[in-house]
Write an enzyme that holds these catalytic residues in place. Structure first.
Site, PDB file in Angstrom:
ATOM      1  N   THR A 242       0.793  -1.228   0.000  1.00 28.65           N
ATOM      2  CA  THR A 242       0.000   0.000   0.000  1.00 28.65           C
ATOM      3  C   THR A 242       0.832   1.288   0.000  1.00 28.65           C
ATOM      4  O   THR A 242       0.664   2.140  -0.877  1.00 28.65           O
ATOM      5  CB  THR A 242      -0.936  -0.010   1.213  1.00 28.65           C
ATOM      6  OG1 THR A 242      -1.833  -1.115   1.059  1.00 28.65           O
ATOM      7  CG2 THR A 242      -1.733   1.278   1.321  1.00 28.65           C
TER       8      THR A 242
HETATM    9  P1  AMP Z   1      -1.600  -3.180   3.733  1.00 31.47           P
HETATM   10  O1  AMP Z   1      -2.786  -3.941   3.291  1.00 31.47           O
HETATM   11  O2  AMP Z   1      -0.872  -3.835   4.848  1.00 31.47           O
HETATM   12  O3  AMP Z   1      -0.680  -2.837   2.600  1.00 31.47           O
HETATM   13  O4  AMP Z   1      -2.133  -1.815   4.361  1.00 31.47           O
HETATM   14  C1  AMP Z   1      -3.293  -1.212   3.906  1.00 31.47           C
HETATM   15  C2  AMP Z   1      -3.956  -0.497   5.029  1.00 31.47           C
HETATM   16  O5  AMP Z   1      -3.252   0.669   5.403  1.00 31.47           O
HETATM   17  C3  AMP Z   1      -5.296   0.014   4.616  1.00 31.47           C
HETATM   18  O6  AMP Z   1      -6.259  -0.969   4.629  1.00 31.47           O
HETATM   19  C4  AMP Z   1      -5.543   1.123   5.615  1.00 31.47           C
HETATM   20  O7  AMP Z   1      -6.242   0.633   6.721  1.00 31.47           O
HETATM   21  C5  AMP Z   1      -4.160   1.545   6.045  1.00 31.47           C
HETATM   22  N1  AMP Z   1      -3.863   2.924   5.639  1.00 31.47           N
HETATM   23  C6  AMP Z   1      -4.165   3.515   4.479  1.00 31.47           C
HETATM   24  N2  AMP Z   1      -3.769   4.802   4.442  1.00 31.47           N
HETATM   25  C7  AMP Z   1      -3.196   5.031   5.626  1.00 31.47           C
HETATM   26  C8  AMP Z   1      -2.583   6.176   6.209  1.00 31.47           C
HETATM   27  N3  AMP Z   1      -2.495   7.343   5.525  1.00 31.47           N
HETATM   28  N4  AMP Z   1      -2.072   6.049   7.449  1.00 31.47           N
HETATM   29  C9  AMP Z   1      -2.148   4.872   8.109  1.00 31.47           C
HETATM   30  N5  AMP Z   1      -2.728   3.764   7.620  1.00 31.47           N
HETATM   31  C10 AMP Z   1      -3.240   3.827   6.387  1.00 31.47           C
HETATM   32 ZN    ZN Z   2      -3.203  -1.423  -0.408  1.00 29.41          ZN
HETATM   33 ZN    ZN Z   3      -3.690  -4.683   1.975  1.00 31.86          ZN
END
Ligand code: AMP
Ligand code: ZN
Ligand code: ZN
Length: 427
Positions: free
Chosen positions: A84
């Site tokens: 992400t």
């Molecule tokens: P991942 O699936 O581990 O790559 O992380 C994705 C998650 O990061 C998303 O589902 C959100 O809940 C979280 N996320 C997205 N944008 C932000 C942000 N600006 N700060 C903190 N967490 C975030």
């Molecule tokens: Zn993502």
């Molecule tokens: Zn994810």
């Protein structure tokens, strides 16, 4: 009133209002910016984890309608690793993660310490993000206003810059509230109205992790997110803005099914207390620990392994464009698609806490079909009903800079690769 708004909504109102001192924006008051004609607004929407083929499920009628009346790419390839934060920052910098420095959702820097998504202090510290220049910084320097309804990096003052309008990330803000905020920003008087805006949705990603990409829960999240898109489109239509705004809807990566038991147990392969563990999961990373023979561990893991592949960072395949950044750990292990890397101790702790194993993951090889993201673009600059070939997500940044009429910062993308999406007058 609506008619008046429509009449005045374009560049004319921009010129009139920016000329009035009392509505000058707080920090772009240069003569150049005041004289500048506002471009057609550009809204960048990310639906986290929306795999390219989810659109074929028939559960996203609003997005499908935008695709039908606009440009729909076969798919968009994320950058490696397909996570992400690295990819959201690639989208707004045009740089590969190895170049913009957000090399993983979790990372270590010799000077800055540890970074993770849940570490608000690190996420808000501009020094982590400063290897790249986000589009909002460049746009601001060239006289445009910007607003982010959530975007990784927006919460940090990068060289002192946030977007003009931004929100600290809060997963509890509903999709409808996020949409209403964007509409509210578009309702601002022209001198304050942003030219570049972002909007971020996360429930499709959450459902993908918890239940897998083929689950009813993902389908439910697709429907919910499309309802928010419908709210947005209705709001834009009501303001007579739908045909006067360029909207790019995309994702950071796709999602792959992880069947139960598809776990590589790292503690069964190496003595984990002999290394500094930086990350586990899809892309595990390790650094040397003083007093232990790291070369021996590397030699062992670089042998062919079941369901993963390990490299010293200097030997990562060139097509992944990864390993030069000092924040990339010395030794990397990448799980095969559908597998994750963990330890028995971690699995035991999760089962003690009654936490179900994750059923979907991303972060894998960015060439895998399951990691490919959706891309739909709609608006006056985009052609109608065009099916575009697959392309790389580094190209989104030069496309957006072109649409905003700003000079892009140096980047890894290629405007020529995407200009065929645009109507000739907008090229
Ligand atoms: P991942 O699936 O581990 O790559 O992380 C994705 C998650 O990061 C998303 O589902 C959100 O809940 C979280 N996320 C997205 N944008 C932000 C942000 N600006 N700060 C903190 N967490 C975030
Ligand atoms: Zn993502
Ligand atoms: Zn994810």
């Amino acid at each position: 009133m609506k008619f008046l708004f429509r009449l005045l909504a374009g560049p004319v109102l921009g010129l009139v209002l920016t000329a009035c001192a009392h509505v000058s924006p707080p920090h772009s008051p240069t003569a150049a910016s005041a004289a500048r004609t506002a471009p057609t607004p550009l809204l960048l929407i990310s639906i986290d984890g929306y795999r390219y083929d989810y659109l074929d499920r028939g559960l996203s009628p609003t997005l499908a309608a935008l695709a039908r009346d606009g440009v729909h790419a076969q798919s968009m390839q994320p950058s490696f690793p397909s996570l992400t934060f690295p990819n959201h920052y690639t989208l707004v910098t045009g740089l590969r993660p190895d170049h913009h420095g957000i090399v993983h959702n979790s990372m270590r820097d010799p000077a800055l310490g540890s970074f993770s998504l849940s570490n608000r202090e690190a996420v808000g510290d501009g020094r982590w993000w400063a290897q790249g220049t986000p589009l909002w910084e460049t746009a601001d320097q060239q006289g445009l206003r910007t607003a982010t309804m959530f975007w990784p990096g927006s919460e940090a003052a990068i060289r002192g810059h946030h977007p003009d309008l931004w929100k600290p990330y809060d997963g509890n803000v509903t999709a409808a509230q996020r949409v209403d905020q964007v509409l509210g920003w578009l309702d601002l008087p022209a001198a304050q109205r942003p030219a570049f805006l972002t909007l971020y949705f996360d429930t499709v990603d959450h459902a993908g992790h918890d239940f897998g990409p083929d689950s009813p829960q993902v389908n439910e999240a697709l429907r919910d997110t499309d309802a928010a898109m419908a709210r947005l489109v209705a709001g834009l239509r009501q303001r007579h803005l739908l045909e006067h705004i360029n909207i790019i809807t995309l994702a950071d990566h796709g999602m792959a099914e992880v069947p139960p038991g598809h776990t590589v147990l790292m503690d069964a392969l190496i003595p984990l207390d002999h290394v500094q563990k930086v990350t586990m999961g899809v892309l595990a990373g390790f650094n040397p620990k003083p007093g232990y023979d790291f070369a021996a561990i590397e030699a062992q893991l670089e042998q062919p392994q079941q369901h993963m592949q390990c490299w010293d960072k200097t030997r990562v395949p060139a097509r992944l464009a990864y390993g030069h950044n000092p924040r990339v750990p010395q030794l990397l292990c990448l799980a095969d698609v559908g597998w994750t890397i963990s330890t028995q101790a971690y699995l035991d702790s999760r089962s003690r806490d009654h936490m179900a194993p994750k059923r979907g993951e991303h972060g894998y090889d960015n060439a895998d079909p399951r990691m490919q993201a959706v891309f739909v673009a709609h608006g006056p600059a985009f052609r109608d009903g065009v099916r575009f070939h697959a392309f790389s997500n580094v190209d989104v940044y030069p496309l957006m800079a072109h649409l905003l009429g700003i000079t892009p910062a140096p980047n890894d993308g290629d405007y020529a690769a995407v200009k065929g999406m645009l109507v000739p007058a907008a090229r």
